[in-house]
Design an enzyme around this catalytic site. Structure first.
Site, PDB file in Angstrom:
ATOM      1  N   SER A 232       0.848  -1.189   0.000  1.00 53.36           N
ATOM      2  CA  SER A 232       0.000   0.000   0.000  1.00 53.36           C
ATOM      3  C   SER A 232       0.883   1.239   0.000  1.00 53.36           C
ATOM      4  CB  SER A 232      -0.908  -0.017   1.232  1.00 53.36           C
ATOM      5  OG  SER A 232      -1.694   1.147   1.278  1.00 53.36           O
ATOM      6  N   GLY A 234      -0.227   4.448  -0.024  1.00 56.15           N
ATOM      7  CA  GLY A 234      -0.978   5.635   0.372  1.00 56.15           C
ATOM      8  C   GLY A 234      -1.675   6.272  -0.815  1.00 56.15           C
ATOM      9  N   ASP A 264      -7.908  -1.520   5.447  1.00 57.27           N
ATOM     10  CA  ASP A 264      -8.785  -2.660   5.670  1.00 57.27           C
ATOM     11  C   ASP A 264      -9.760  -2.832   4.504  1.00 57.27           C
ATOM     12  OD1 ASP A 264      -7.496  -2.762   8.138  1.00 57.27           O
ATOM     13  OD2 ASP A 264      -9.002  -1.472   9.061  1.00 57.27           O
TER      14      ASP A 264
END
Length: 324
Positions: A232, A234, A264
């Site tokens: 990930s 961002g 999540d």
């Protein structure tokens, strides 16, 4: 059925204030409380996507009782909003294991003027050896009916650092695809058990590999044991290095909002795409669109469905050349 494991569940409290000013008293403009912890957030999104989900982990004390009450489908206790509680599209089954200690709370204070969020996380209850043994037994039973499993979040006090590695090995022995989403030493131990997927963020990946260059660090993480690594990045989206190839997915534009639960939601997108048999690019599109739509939601753990549906076809996908 998709199984999510949250060893350190939480009651998520979100407070909205007109403006957050240090050293000042604040009047709360809106408030909500939801069952939380990473795996429960994943389950809520999976439910909204139409996937039957079972949640396990630990819950205890008065906070745990409220969490389980809300999880049972009662409307979240909210003030300051006329919006109805979201209706689950598929059931979430409570298979949590009771513990003597009190479930933790997490508090998110959202500055409505800027969209910035300040997060306070309690450590969680002390889990005994007998309570851990009870969780292992419940987990083994649930694996028999699972299409995929997500192991999510921090470890509560009392749980040994190799706990996720133990759970990964059990899932692999049962032939159930397993995604691990944790950090630090539990991630380092867990990755050696060869999970099908891990989903670190950039900081977690750098801590694991010592590299801040995303492609190098992601490939290094694969060499340490994970079959596939979804990093990930961002606001820059997600980078996937898998046995089938490598891709980067990017949102069409950077957004401001509450990032709580965005990772999540990405896990829910990846897992739902896995069990539906979607291609890797389509799994990544879903994960990035859900993550971005979660940032746009004012409440922790929710996603803005209209934003998700608008963003999904606009997520950019770039395929990377195989490693030399």
């Amino acid at each position: 059925m998709i199984l999510t494991v949250t060893l350190n569940t939480a009651l998520d409290l979100t407070y909205g204030v007109p403006e957050l000013v240090p050293h000042a008293s604040h009047r709360v403009s809106d408030m909500s409380e939801r069952p939380g912890g990473k795996g429960l957030n994943v389950a809520r999104v999976l439910s909204a996507l139409g996937h039957e989900t079972v949640v396990t982990g630990f819950a205890g004390g008065s906070t745990g009782a409220v969490l389980r009450e809300l999880l049972a489908g009662l409307s979240p206790r909210e003030t300051g909003t006329d919006s109805p509680a979201p209706i689950a599209a598929a059931p979430i089954t409570d298979a949590l294991v009771a513990v003597a200690g009190n479930t933790r709370r997490t508090i998110a204070v959202v500055d409505r003027a800027t969209g910035d969020t300040t997060q306070l996380n309690e450590p969680g209850p002390l889990v005994s050896a007998d309570e851990w043994t009870a969780l292992l037994g419940r987990y083994e039973e649930l694996l028999t009916g699972a299409d995929a499993v997500a192991l999510c979040g921090s470890l509560p006090p009392g749980i040994h650092v190799g706990a996720y590695a133990e759970l990964v090995r059990s899932a692999r022995a049962a032939g159930v695809p397993v995604l691990l989403d944790t950090s630090g030493e539990p991630l380092r131990r867990g990755i050696a058990a060869r999970p099908d997927l891990i989903k670190p963020n950039a900081d977690e990946l750098a801590q694991l590999t010592g590299s801040r260059e995303p492609m190098r660090a992601t490939r290094d993480a694969r060499r340490r044991g994970a079959h596939g690594v979804i990093a990930s990045l961002g606001p820059d989206g997600m980078l996937a290095v898998t046995p089938d190839g490598s891709w980067q997915a990017s949102p069409p534009a950077k957004v401001l909002g509450n990032p709580t639960g965005a990772g999540d939601s990405a896990v829910a997108g990846l897992l739902s795409g896995l069990v539906e048999g979607l291609s890797w690019p389509d799994r990544l599109r879903r994960a990035v669109a859900l993550s971005t739509a979660t940032v746009l939601s004012p409440t922790a753990g929710d996603f803005d469905r209209a934003a998700y549906e608008e963003l999904l076809p606009r997520v950019g996908i770039e395929e990377h050349a195989p490693a030399a």
